[in-house]
Motif scaffolding. Structure first.
Motif, PDB file in Angstrom:
ATOM      1  N   PRO A  33       0.834  -1.213   0.000  1.00 62.92           N
ATOM      2  CA  PRO A  33       0.000   0.000   0.000  1.00 62.92           C
ATOM      3  C   PRO A  33       0.866   1.259   0.000  1.00 62.92           C
ATOM      4  O   PRO A  33       1.938   1.299   0.623  1.00 62.92           O
ATOM      5  CB  PRO A  33      -0.786  -0.129   1.312  1.00 62.92           C
ATOM      6  N   LEU A  90      -5.216   7.692   4.443  1.00 57.25           N
ATOM      7  CA  LEU A  90      -5.773   6.506   3.794  1.00 57.25           C
ATOM      8  C   LEU A  90      -6.759   5.796   4.714  1.00 57.25           C
ATOM      9  O   LEU A  90      -6.567   5.741   5.928  1.00 57.25           O
ATOM     10  CB  LEU A  90      -4.655   5.542   3.405  1.00 57.25           C
ATOM     11  N   ASP A 107      -7.444   0.697   2.510  1.00 57.30           N
ATOM     12  CA  ASP A 107      -6.356   1.036   1.599  1.00 57.30           C
ATOM     13  C   ASP A 107      -4.987   0.648   2.156  1.00 57.30           C
ATOM     14  O   ASP A 107      -3.981   0.716   1.438  1.00 57.30           O
ATOM     15  CB  ASP A 107      -6.368   2.538   1.299  1.00 57.30           C
ATOM     16  N   TYR A 111      -2.567  -5.118   2.322  1.00 61.29           N
ATOM     17  CA  TYR A 111      -1.729  -5.669   1.248  1.00 61.29           C
ATOM     18  C   TYR A 111      -2.385  -6.951   0.761  1.00 61.29           C
ATOM     19  O   TYR A 111      -2.479  -7.936   1.492  1.00 61.29           O
ATOM     20  CB  TYR A 111      -0.338  -5.948   1.799  1.00 61.29           C
TER      21      TYR A 111
END
Length: 268
Positions: free
Chosen positions: A149, A248, A252, A255
């Motif tokens: 990310p 974020l 988000d 992974y």
């Protein structure tokens, strides 16, 4: 100029402690399905190609309690970081040029390493030669991988300060050669193995911003690009990335990655 494999080994040697602390705990659980699927109970000798710090060895030993483990890795710093766990049972060696006796191992492991070798088929053939007839090889590689990310944020901020491109040579980034079960099975076939099982599995690793930043500033592309900047520029860039990542959503920061597993046998 240093050979790409030598440069990669130097990179891993210099970052061995960081790798063990930050990246190893993320990927090691992803190797477990291979150990669960391989019939290792009766193995007497197992070769681990790309041993690193030996973090998987306790799990391998649990799966093969009677086995003698032998490890090879080109990054001497990784082996040194393994300490007493691997001492006396490992050697600094290129996976593509294994200086080992033929037909002595019952099984071989190659977890998250094959894509780092410029000629993966040559490496598999070298492993093939070390296995007794009927011996098994188990491989773990990346499938579909969008990157950690925040990778786009890092790229924008590093480009903003005119950081140099990633220094790692494409010759040691062969993920695209094996990022599907079909491709990995094809490599097995070229190396003289008979595929027994090749499959994929998806994983999700949840990050916090601070753990993600710690990992990215010590391992991977952002860390390599940062290292060429003056200290002040590194700090300013990382500060901007932290601020942007802090906005974020939790989703988000996940992974989501695919891992490919393969088990193949040297024909009897």
């Amino acid at each position: 100029m240093m050979h790409p494999s030598g440069a990669l080994a130097l990179e891993y040697s210099q970052r061995a402690e960081a790798y063990a602390s930050y990246w190893g705990p993320v990927i090691h659980p992803m190797a477990l399905p291979l150990l669960s699927a391989m019939p290792l109970t009766g193995a007497q000798r197992i070769l681990d190609v790309g041993t690193g710090t030996g973090a998987l060895w306790p799990l391998v030993q649990s799966a093969a309690p009677r086995a003698q483990l032998c490890g090879v890795d080109l990054a001497h710093g990784m082996l040194r970081a393994g300490g007493d766990l691997v001492r006396g049972r490992v050697a600094v060696m290129d996976a593509g040029n294994l200086g080992l006796r033929a037909t002595v191992f019952d099984a071989a492991l190659c977890a998250f390493v094959l894509f780092h070798i410029p000629d993966p088929v040559r490496a598999l053939r070298a492993i093939h030669a070390t296995l007794r007839p009927g011996g098994l090889v188990g491989v773990v590689v990346w499938g579909a991988d969008p990157g950690l990310p925040g990778v786009a944020i890092w790229a924008e901020e590093l480009d903003r300060v005119q950081a140099a491109p990633d220094s790692r040579d494409p010759a040691v980034m062969r993920q695209s050669w094996m990022d599907t079960p079909e491709k990995l099975a094809g490599l097995f076939q070229q190396a003289g193995f008979a595929s027994e099982q090749v499959w994929s599995r998806r994983f999700v690793h949840e990050w916090t911003v601070e753990k993600l930043l710690a990992t990215q500033t010590h391992c991977g592309i952002p860390s390599r690009r940062l290292s060429g900047l003056p200290t002040e520029a590194q700090h300013a860039c990382t500060t901007r990335v932290r601020a942007r990542m802090g906005k974020l959503a939790a989703a988000d920061l996940a992974y989501r990655v695919e891992v490919i597993y393969g088990i193949a046998r040297r024909p009897a």
